[in-house]
Design an enzyme around this catalytic site. Sequence first.
Site, PDB file in Angstrom:
ATOM      1  N   LYS A 137       0.895  -1.081  -0.183  1.00 36.13           N
ATOM      2  CA  LYS A 137       0.310  -0.115  -0.282  1.00 36.13           C
ATOM      3  C   LYS A 137       0.594   1.361  -0.556  1.00 36.13           C
ATOM      4  O   LYS A 137       0.223   2.270  -0.545  1.00 36.13           O
ATOM      5  CB  LYS A 137      -0.731  -0.283   1.180  1.00 36.13           C
ATOM      6  CG  LYS A 137       0.041  -0.097   2.376  1.00 36.13           C
ATOM      7  CD  LYS A 137      -0.417   1.515   2.929  1.00 36.13           C
ATOM      8  CE  LYS A 137       0.684   1.529   4.339  1.00 36.13           C
ATOM      9  NZ  LYS A 137       0.849   2.499   5.264  1.00 36.13           N
TER      10      LYS A 137
ATOM     11  N   THR B   7      -3.802   5.594   2.675  1.00 36.97           N
ATOM     12  CA  THR B   7      -2.317   5.888   2.861  1.00 36.97           C
ATOM     13  C   THR B   7      -2.435   6.795   1.547  1.00 36.97           C
ATOM     14  O   THR B   7      -1.426   7.506   0.692  1.00 36.97           O
ATOM     15  CB  THR B   7      -1.935   5.148   2.896  1.00 36.97           C
ATOM     16  OG1 THR B   7      -1.522   3.541   3.828  1.00 36.97           O
ATOM     17  CG2 THR B   7       0.305   5.504   2.689  1.00 36.97           C
TER      18      THR B   7
END
Length: 339
Positions: A192, A249
């Site tokens: 991620k 994120t």
Amino acid sequence: MKVAVLGAGAWGTALAAHLAARHDTLLWAREPALAAELAARRENAHYLQGVALPAQLRYEAGLATALEHCGAEDALCVIATPVAGLRALSRALRELGRVPAHFVWVCKGFEADTQMLPHQVVASELAGHVSHGVLSGPSFAREVALGLPVALTVASTSAACRDLAVSAFHHGAMRIYTGDDLIGVEVGGAVKNVLAIATGISDGLALGLNARAALITRGLAEMSRLGVALGGRPDTFTGLTGLGDLILTATGDLSRNRTVGLQLADGRSLDDILGALGHVAEGVRCAQAVLGIARAQGVDMPITEAVCSVLFDGVAPRAAVSALLRRDARAESHRVDRA
């Protein structure tokens, strides 16, 4: 419960502040000057400026003393170093002869030179230790330190470790879920960060919300393909440590990896960006490892490949995006079940 947090960066400090509300918590800082400053100011001015730390939180610069604090069978150790420091700290625990009975780590990424996940690093240094695991999920340190709501997952093959982690962390505004898929949780936490750089580049180039949604969705497909190839379970990647952490994120303004992407799109050099950032951006550290593992596994990860081309091969961000858009059409659905 006695808890020792090893590592006084933003995340370690935030977790220690949360833990201290209910437990006898000690925060270990590697530098004695930092430990003294934390104790005097009740603030981590470098990583969490303006956030007051609880009066009951204690600080320590001696590693042996910190390990003694969490040495009992009903105590917990939290390792809050970056991935790059996990091996050295694990080795120090072994060499001191004070490996905690139960511990969790909170770092995300692959070790750059070995391409190991954190649980593999721990196993290589602390062979035979079983009551350990990873705490992960969509979380910004500043929000946790401020007491805002957050949901995390602790993954361990040890029920004792999971139970202790829940007892330690599950209170106040923090909710803890449990599982045993260490591989899936760790792959999600690593990949991620790379995908957040890609999304930052897209947003920095003003490519629009449609492009952002496409990157997150196709990035999730990349993450899932790699994670399942390495032994993770497909459903892990639609949970907190996969999709949840990716959304946060890739879109959150507090994301260091997203910031890297935004500034790359603005024409700044990677060295300048990292020099000014002042914090670790794990996506930069582990992007090449992710791509190398994907190639070794025969897993197609075009977004990750594009990010690496910008970070390390001198490809302009807009040219990398154009290369992605030129890819051939294909079916969206791909099976990610184990073969």
